[in-house]
Structures are given as structure tokens and as C-alpha cells.
Design an enzyme around this catalytic site. Structure first.
Site, PDB file in Angstrom:
ATOM      1  N   LYS A  36     -57.828 -41.415  68.367  1.00 26.63           N
ATOM      2  CA  LYS A  36     -57.506 -40.961  69.730  1.00 26.63           C
ATOM      3  C   LYS A  36     -58.252 -39.671  70.078  1.00 26.63           C
ATOM      4  CE  LYS A  36     -52.999 -40.401  69.170  1.00 26.63           C
ATOM      5  NZ  LYS A  36     -52.764 -40.781  67.775  1.00 26.63           N
ATOM      6  N   ARG A  78     -44.633 -39.671  72.706  1.00 22.88           N
ATOM      7  CA  ARG A  78     -44.435 -40.126  71.328  1.00 22.88           C
ATOM      8  C   ARG A  78     -43.044 -40.705  71.107  1.00 22.88           C
ATOM      9  NH1 ARG A  78     -48.528 -36.893  68.620  1.00 22.88           N
ATOM     10  NH2 ARG A  78     -48.595 -37.178  66.393  1.00 22.88           N
ATOM     11  N   ARG A 131     -60.966 -37.448  56.883  1.00 17.67           N
ATOM     12  CA  ARG A 131     -61.201 -36.525  58.007  1.00 17.67           C
ATOM     13  C   ARG A 131     -60.837 -35.090  57.600  1.00 17.67           C
ATOM     14  NH1 ARG A 131     -57.340 -37.515  63.029  1.00 17.67           N
ATOM     15  NH2 ARG A 131     -55.872 -36.466  61.694  1.00 17.67           N
TER      16      ARG A 131
END
Ligand code: AMP
Length: 191
Positions: free
Chosen positions: A13, A88, A127
Site C-alpha cells: 500500500k 482499519r 523491507r
């Protein structure tokens, strides 16, 4: 243009949002980034949320909605907004409907990046290793917690948006460029 990017931690995202900011001058409304900034600046909000962020659990809906409302007002003149990591919970999704109505905005696109659950942990840890920014919640125990919280509290909003809007599912296992192209096509088709 107001668009929501939905999907679990590690689905891409943030990467896609940054691309849209560059390409269309949209504003990235990443609640995760806002909260981390508050923690780094040791603001009142930062002090409240620091431990919650480090635990992988969710921050209170009420606080998140207050932050989001302030940002909506502040970004009114922007050509678009990308909701990244918000909403969320179902409560947040419902509150967003109310906020958009209050500020005469509408939701133009809802996109879900669908990624194989098994690859998420690996993606996030990779990441974390490569990133200069160190996050307290990027170790394998907390990442597992974040994925668990996503499945329990955030996944139900996919159904919420499928029933209310045209939910666009994109295969997030494709390359970053392929995902970007698909998102850009969806945006161009809205113009
Ligand atoms: P993210 O950068 O989106 O992965 O978010 C990092 C952390 O910030 C999450 O694990 C939560 O603790 C908190 N957070 C971010 N966005 C929200 C939200 N919309 N509601 C509640 N907590 C959030």
C-alpha cells in the site's frame, strides 16, 4: 479523487501511495506514518500511542478518527487523497462515511491489494532489513501479531466495501510496476 488502499501489512500500500503522490500530487493519508511521526516528535499523541504501536495492536478508533478529521480539513485543496492504513476497523469505515459527507467529499475508488498470506511475513522482514527507517514493530513476533490483528479486525471491512462500493481487487503478487499500472488505469477511467 479519494481512494482507499486496502490490504494487509506488507501488501505494498505504502509503495503504491508514494507513486500516486508523485504522479498525481495526491496527498497520502497514512495513519501509520502520522502516528510514527507523533512518537518521534514526542507529542502528547505520540506518548499515548508509543506502546500500542510497538505491540502491533490497534490505536483507539476515537483518536484515529480525530487525527483523520484534522487531516481531511487540512488537505481540502489537494486534488486527491489516498487513505493508506485507514480505515482499519468497521467503526472507522463507518466514521469515514460520515466525515466525507460532512466535508462534501466522496469516495471514488476502493482498491484491495491481494497478497498471499504466507509471503507477507517474509516481505515485511525483507523491507525492514533494507529500509533506513527502523520500526519497533518490524520484528517477526510483532509482525505476526499485526497480521493476526489485520485478519481479525480489518478484513471485515473488505466485505463492508464490497457491498457498498465497487471493490477493485488487484493481485499484489505482481511487480510494483504492474500494480501501479493497474491502479493508474482505474484512476484514468474515473476521469
Ligand atoms: P502501518 O504503518 O499502517 O502498518 O501502521 C503501524 C501501526 O500504527 C499499526 O500496527 C497500529 O498500531 C497503528 N495504526 C495505523 N493506522 C491505524 C488505524 N487506522 N487504526 C488503528 N491503529 C492504526
Amino acid at each position: 479523487m479519494n481512494l482507499i488502499l486496502l490490504g494487509p501489512p506488507g501488501c505494498g500500500k505504502g509503495t503504491q501511495a508514494v507513486n500516486l503522490v508523485k504522479k498525481y500530487d495526491y496527498y497520502q493519508l497514512s495513519t501509520g506514518d502520522m502516528l510514527r511521526e507523533a512518537v518521534a516528535n514526542e507529542t502528547q499523541t505520540g506518548k499515548i500511542v508509543k506502546d500500542v504501536l510497538a505491540s502491533g495492536k490497534l490505536v483507539d478508533d476515537e483518536l484515529i478518527i480525530k487525527i483523520m478529521e484534522e487531516k481531511l480539513i487540512a488537505t481540502k485543496s489537494k486534488p486527491g487523497r489516498i487513505f493508506d492504513g485507514f480505515p482499519r476497523t468497521l467503526i472507522q469505515a463507518n466514521e469515514l462515511e460520515g466525515l466525507l459527507k460532512r466535508y462534501q467529499m466522496k469516495l471514488d475508488l476502493v482498491i484491495e491489494l491481494v497478497v498471499d498470506q504466507h509471503s507477507l511475513l517474509e516481505r515485511i522482514l525483507k523491507r525492514a532489513k533494507e529500509s533506513e527507517e527502523k520500526r519497533d514493530d518490524d520484528n517477526s513476533v510483532i509482525v505476526k501479531k499485526r497480521l493476526e490483528v489485520y485478519n481479525k479486525e480489518t478484513k471485515p471491512i473488505v466485505d463492508f466495501y464490497s457491498s457498498k462500493y465497487n471493490l477493485n481487487k488487484i493481485d499484489g503478487m505482481q511487480s510494483i510496476q504492474e500494480v501501479s499500472n493497474t491502479i493508474e488505469n482505474l484512476i484514468e477511467n474515473k476521469h
